[in-house]
Structures are given as structure tokens and as C-alpha cells.
Design an enzyme around this catalytic site. Structure first.
Site, PDB file in Angstrom:
ATOM      1  N   SER A  16       0.859  -1.188   0.000  1.00 20.86           N
ATOM      2  CA  SER A  16       0.000   0.000   0.000  1.00 20.86           C
ATOM      3  C   SER A  16       0.893   1.234   0.000  1.00 20.86           C
ATOM      4  O   SER A  16       1.767   1.374   0.862  1.00 20.86           O
ATOM      5  CB  SER A  16      -0.899   0.005   1.240  1.00 20.86           C
ATOM      6  OG  SER A  16      -1.746   1.133   1.227  1.00 20.86           O
ATOM      7  N   LYS A  43      -0.878  -0.910  -4.512  1.00 19.06           N
ATOM      8  CA  LYS A  43      -2.132  -0.216  -4.176  1.00 19.06           C
ATOM      9  C   LYS A  43      -1.786   1.239  -3.905  1.00 19.06           C
ATOM     10  O   LYS A  43      -0.863   1.516  -3.110  1.00 19.06           O
ATOM     11  CB  LYS A  43      -2.742  -0.873  -2.948  1.00 19.06           C
ATOM     12  CG  LYS A  43      -3.728  -0.062  -2.129  1.00 19.06           C
ATOM     13  CD  LYS A  43      -4.419  -0.973  -1.124  1.00 19.06           C
ATOM     14  CE  LYS A  43      -4.878  -0.193   0.100  1.00 19.06           C
ATOM     15  NZ  LYS A  43      -5.596  -1.065   1.069  1.00 19.06           N
ATOM     16  N   LYS A  53      -3.059   4.909  -2.543  1.00 16.13           N
ATOM     17  CA  LYS A  53      -4.070   5.684  -1.839  1.00 16.13           C
ATOM     18  C   LYS A  53      -4.467   6.860  -2.727  1.00 16.13           C
ATOM     19  O   LYS A  53      -3.603   7.498  -3.346  1.00 16.13           O
ATOM     20  CB  LYS A  53      -3.495   6.200  -0.522  1.00 16.13           C
ATOM     21  CG  LYS A  53      -3.258   5.115   0.512  1.00 16.13           C
ATOM     22  CD  LYS A  53      -4.556   4.509   0.974  1.00 16.13           C
ATOM     23  CE  LYS A  53      -4.338   3.564   2.139  1.00 16.13           C
ATOM     24  NZ  LYS A  53      -5.587   2.973   2.613  1.00 16.13           N
ATOM     25  N   ASP A  77      -7.187   2.854  -3.352  1.00 18.44           N
ATOM     26  CA  ASP A  77      -7.990   2.840  -2.130  1.00 18.44           C
ATOM     27  C   ASP A  77      -8.292   4.276  -1.737  1.00 18.44           C
ATOM     28  O   ASP A  77      -7.380   5.077  -1.530  1.00 18.44           O
ATOM     29  CB  ASP A  77      -7.220   2.142  -0.997  1.00 18.44           C
ATOM     30  CG  ASP A  77      -8.064   2.012   0.278  1.00 18.44           C
ATOM     31  OD1 ASP A  77      -7.541   1.473   1.255  1.00 18.44           O
ATOM     32  OD2 ASP A  77      -9.239   2.453   0.272  1.00 18.44           O
ATOM     33  N   GLU A 118     -11.050   0.522  -4.113  1.00 23.55           N
ATOM     34  CA  GLU A 118     -11.431   0.134  -2.753  1.00 23.55           C
ATOM     35  C   GLU A 118     -12.135   1.288  -2.034  1.00 23.55           C
ATOM     36  O   GLU A 118     -11.619   2.403  -1.995  1.00 23.55           O
ATOM     37  CB  GLU A 118     -10.158  -0.262  -1.993  1.00 23.55           C
ATOM     38  CG  GLU A 118     -10.337  -0.849  -0.635  1.00 23.55           C
ATOM     39  CD  GLU A 118      -8.998  -1.206   0.015  1.00 23.55           C
ATOM     40  OE1 GLU A 118      -7.968  -1.269  -0.693  1.00 23.55           O
ATOM     41  OE2 GLU A 118      -8.982  -1.357   1.246  1.00 23.55           O
ATOM     42  N   ASP A 147     -14.125  -2.241   1.975  1.00 26.00           N
ATOM     43  CA  ASP A 147     -13.248  -2.416   3.142  1.00 26.00           C
ATOM     44  C   ASP A 147     -14.071  -1.981   4.363  1.00 26.00           C
ATOM     45  O   ASP A 147     -14.721  -2.798   5.002  1.00 26.00           O
ATOM     46  CB  ASP A 147     -11.980  -1.578   2.923  1.00 26.00           C
ATOM     47  CG  ASP A 147     -11.067  -1.483   4.148  1.00 26.00           C
ATOM     48  OD1 ASP A 147      -9.947  -0.977   4.001  1.00 26.00           O
ATOM     49  OD2 ASP A 147     -11.488  -1.897   5.247  1.00 26.00           O
ATOM     50  N   LYS A 169     -10.464  -7.688   6.790  1.00 20.54           N
ATOM     51  CA  LYS A 169      -9.556  -7.242   7.849  1.00 20.54           C
ATOM     52  C   LYS A 169     -10.105  -7.800   9.165  1.00 20.54           C
ATOM     53  O   LYS A 169     -11.172  -7.379   9.629  1.00 20.54           O
ATOM     54  CB  LYS A 169      -9.525  -5.713   7.958  1.00 20.54           C
ATOM     55  CG  LYS A 169      -8.692  -5.015   6.918  1.00 20.54           C
ATOM     56  CD  LYS A 169      -8.711  -3.520   7.184  1.00 20.54           C
ATOM     57  CE  LYS A 169      -8.014  -2.783   6.073  1.00 20.54           C
ATOM     58  NZ  LYS A 169      -8.206  -1.329   6.205  1.00 20.54           N
ATOM     59  N   GLY A 196      -4.777  -4.696   5.578  1.00 19.03           N
ATOM     60  CA  GLY A 196      -3.791  -4.460   6.631  1.00 19.03           C
ATOM     61  C   GLY A 196      -4.113  -3.209   7.431  1.00 19.03           C
ATOM     62  O   GLY A 196      -4.761  -2.295   6.938  1.00 19.03           O
TER      63      GLY A 196
END
Ligand SMILES: CSCC[C@@H](NC(=O)CCC(=O)O)C(=O)O
Ligand SMILES: [Mg+2]
Length: 367
Positions: free
Chosen positions: A135, A161, A163, A188, A213, A238, A262, A290
Site C-alpha cells: 500500500s 495499491k 491511496k 484505495d 477500494e 473495506d 480485515k 492491513g
């Protein structure tokens, strides 16, 4: 098993670099660890709540309070305790899933260590290693982002991934996709967008992303279903998926076609397995998310990520993604994969010197 003592240990581990998301920037991971002492041995749990209630409503000090005043007392009333009872015993307390998950994890760890069984064996792991995704936070410039992605790809990460947030989405994704035309890539948003951003988010479709996400608010299930009809990029949830029932409902409403599991967010590893089973029954791929876990939570996540329905690389990075010194023996990537621990229980324990160094406060809960 009989609980004879519980220690709440708050630790603070510095991050190797600031980690910026749409809801803030972390420079250290404050985390709550639970050490349960039973008549059959000890177990460790890690509560994934952040220091502030920005990812979800839970936060470290709130978890300490609800554990001391409500969750631990509920558990100590049970004479002969097993991990599969914890969820039901704690159910009368509404919410507080991360605190509950940590307690269940510690009891499960104690139970499995006493039985000589690994988390992976107990959960149903089907693989001995799991692929590592990474991430990547929001950066100050696209150049800085590309340098970070270059480093992670060189280290062997098999999935990236990014952000994103309004103002940092199409351009950084385009830059990474142009640099890496074939790498598995996803984004995400951590709920940063609104329904009216749908057409803007659809501008991500040309970049062949694995998924987007949690673009919308965690309670906006219908909004995600509407977005799924506008975007070709698969929607992954998520923050919205807090239980197996929530997963089944989101799938039934067409709000997601992929789920990030998660364990802390859903109340524990046993509920995580139930979500895995629900998603498999609906042909919905899952992957392990995570929460910047120390090696304790990382060990359990890697075991979970080895279940058969976890067909996408998770945010199961090596320890050095976040920590120069991990709380446990570090998880090191080998050819883009982490080995599933095989020892009893978690298969790892805190290194005493490191634990002493990073402990901010600890207290025994007595009854
Ligand atoms: C501080 S951000 C934590 C929540 C975030 N987690 C990650 O991005 C992965 C973190 C990790 O690698 O542990 C998510 O929403 O998926
Ligand atoms: Mg997320």
C-alpha cells in the site's frame, strides 16, 4: 481454558516514513497488545485500532476502556473458555469489533499454542506462502510517488495499491500505469468520494485497475451499487464490511464484487473465515487487508491470507514496509511472498527487548 490474567500493553513503533491516506498521515503506529495468561499458557492479541477514530470509530484508548470495563469482565465469568465462545460471550456489548477481535485473537493464540497447532492449520490455510501487495500513501509529488513505487517493485512486491483522494487520483494512477503497463494495480480511497463523483471516478477505468477500494462512505451501500453500474473497474469494500452478514448484503445489492477482509474490522479471525466462506459461496474474490500490524497481527494475517478464497494479493507486506525494527522476528519477503508461520499459535512472540523499548504503558486487568 481458564483465564487467570490479562495484560493490556500499549506500544508505539515509529514508521520508516510517513504514511498518508485520505483521512490523515501516520508517522508512528500506536497499538494495543493483549497478553492473556491462562491455566494452559499464554496468548497474544493485537488490536488494530488507530490512535484516533479516523479509519473507524474505534481508537486505542477507547479500546482499553471497553476491554477493562466490559469485555474482559464478560469473559472472566466463563469458567472453561474456548476461543469459539468468545464472540458469543461478547455479543451483548454492541460494536467495538477491533477490541473484541484482539481479545478473541489472544484467547485463540493461547488455545492453539497449548494444542501445538498453528493459526494457519486452525483457519484452513491451503498454501505455505502468500503473495505480497504493498500500500503506497499519498505523496507530495508524482515524482516522489514513482520513486516509491520503483523501490517497492524492485523489492519484489507483486501488487501495488495507491491511496487516492479528490485531487490525487487520475494523474498519479496514470503515471504509475504508464511506468508499469502490466503490474497488478489498485486504488484505495478510504471513503473520500461522494456519489456525485461517479463520473470523475470512471476516468480511472482506462487504467485496467484490479479494483477501486471503498470510494464512498462506509454506510453508503446503495451508492456503491450505483457506482458499480457506472464504472467498469470492480468495486471492493473495506470499511463497509463489518461482518459476514454485511458482506452477504453488500454482495446481494451489487455494491461490491471483491472484498477486503480485515480481521480487526470484522471482530476477529473466526468471523473473517465466515466472510471468506460467504464470499466463496458467491464467487467473490477476497484479499487480506492491513492495519499496519506489528509482527503479531501480521503473522495471523498471513495465515488467514493462505485460505483458498484469498485469490488476490493482500496488504501483507514485509515488516520493513513500515518498521525498521518489528516487535517480533521480522517478516521478510522472498520472491514477492511471505511464508505462513508454522509454529504453534501465531508462531511468533514479541522480542522482549523490543517490547520493553516500544511499550508506552501496560496494565494488568484484575478480577
Ligand atoms: C493507516 S491506513 C489503514 C487502513 C488502510 N490500510 C492499508 O492501506 C494497508 C496498510 C498495511 O499495509 O498494513 C486501508 O484502508 O486499507
Ligand atoms: Mg482500505
Amino acid at each position: 481454558m481458564k483465564l487467570t490474567g490479562i495484560e493490556l500493553v500499549t506500544v508505539a513503533l515509529p514508521l520508516v516514513a510517513p504514511f498518508r491516506t485520505s483521512f490523515g498521515t501516520e508517522t508512528e503506529r500506536e497499538a494495543l497488545l493483549l497478553r492473556v495468561v491462562t491455566d494452559e499458557g499464554e496468548g497474544w492479541g493485537e488490536c488494530v485500532a488507530m490512535a484516533e477514530p479516523l479509519y473507524s470509530s474505534e481508537y486505542v484508548e477507547g479500546c482499553v476502556d471497553v476491554l477493562k470495563r466490559f469485555l474482559v469482565p464478560a469473559l472472566t465469568d466463563v469458567g472453561d473458555l474456548s476461543a469459539d465462545q468468545v464472540g458469543r460471550v461478547l455479543a451483548p456489548v454492541k460494536g467495538h469489533r477491533m477490541a473484541k477481535a484482539a481479545l478473541e485473537m489472544a484467547v485463540l493464540d493461547a488455545e492453539l499454542r497449548a494444542a501445538g497447532t498453528s493459526f494457519g492449520t486452525a483457519l484452513g490455510a491451503a498454501r505455505e506462502t502468500v503473495p505480497c501487495g504493498v500500500s503506497v500513501g499519498i505523496m507530495d509529488s508524482i515524482g516522489e510517488l514513482l520513486d516509491a513505487v520503483d523501490r517497492y517493485v524492485a523489492e519484489g512486491y507483486v501488487r501495488v495499491k495507491l491511496k487516492i483522494e479528490p485531487g490525487w487520483d487520475v494523474a498519479p494512477v496514470r503515471a504509475v500505469r504508464e511506468r508499469y503497463p502490466d503490474i497488478p494495480l489498485q486504488v484505495d480511497a478510504n471513503t473520500a468520494y461522494r456519489r456525485q463523483d461517479a463520473r470523475h471516478l470512471a476516468r480511472l477505468d482506462p487504467f485496467d485497475l484490479l479494483l477501486i477500494e471503498q470510494p464512498l462512505d462506509e454506510e453508503d451501500i446503495v451508492g456503491h451499487a450505483q457506482l458499480a453500474r457506472v464504472m467498469s473497474t470492480p468495486i471492493c469494500l473495506d470499511e463497509s464490511i463489518v461482518s459476514a452478514r454485511a458482506a452477504a448484503d453488500a454482495i446481494a445489492l451489487g455494491a461490491c464484487s471483491i472484498v477486503n477482509i480485515k480481521p480487526g474490522r470484522v471482530g476477529g479471525y473466526l468471523e473473517s473465515r465466515r466472510i471468506h466462506d460467504v464470499c466463496m459461496a458467491h464467487d467473490i474474490p477476497v484479499w487480506c487487508g492491513g492495519m499496519l500490524e506489528t509482527g503479531l497481527g501480521r503473522a495471523a494475517n498471513v495465515a488467514l491470507a493462505a485460505l483458498p478464497g484469498f485469490t488476490l494479493p493482500g496488504d501483507t507486506s514485509a515488516s520493513d514496509r513500515y518498521y525498521r525494527t518489528d516487535l517480533t522476528e521480522p517478516f521478510r519477503m522472498d520472491d514477492g511472498h511471505l511464508a505462513v508461520p508454522t509454529g504453534p499459535g501465531l508462531g511468533v512472540t514479541p522480542l522482549p527487548d523490543v517490547l520493553a523499548e516500544v511499550t508506552v504503558r501496560s496494565e494488568w486487568v484484575t478480577w
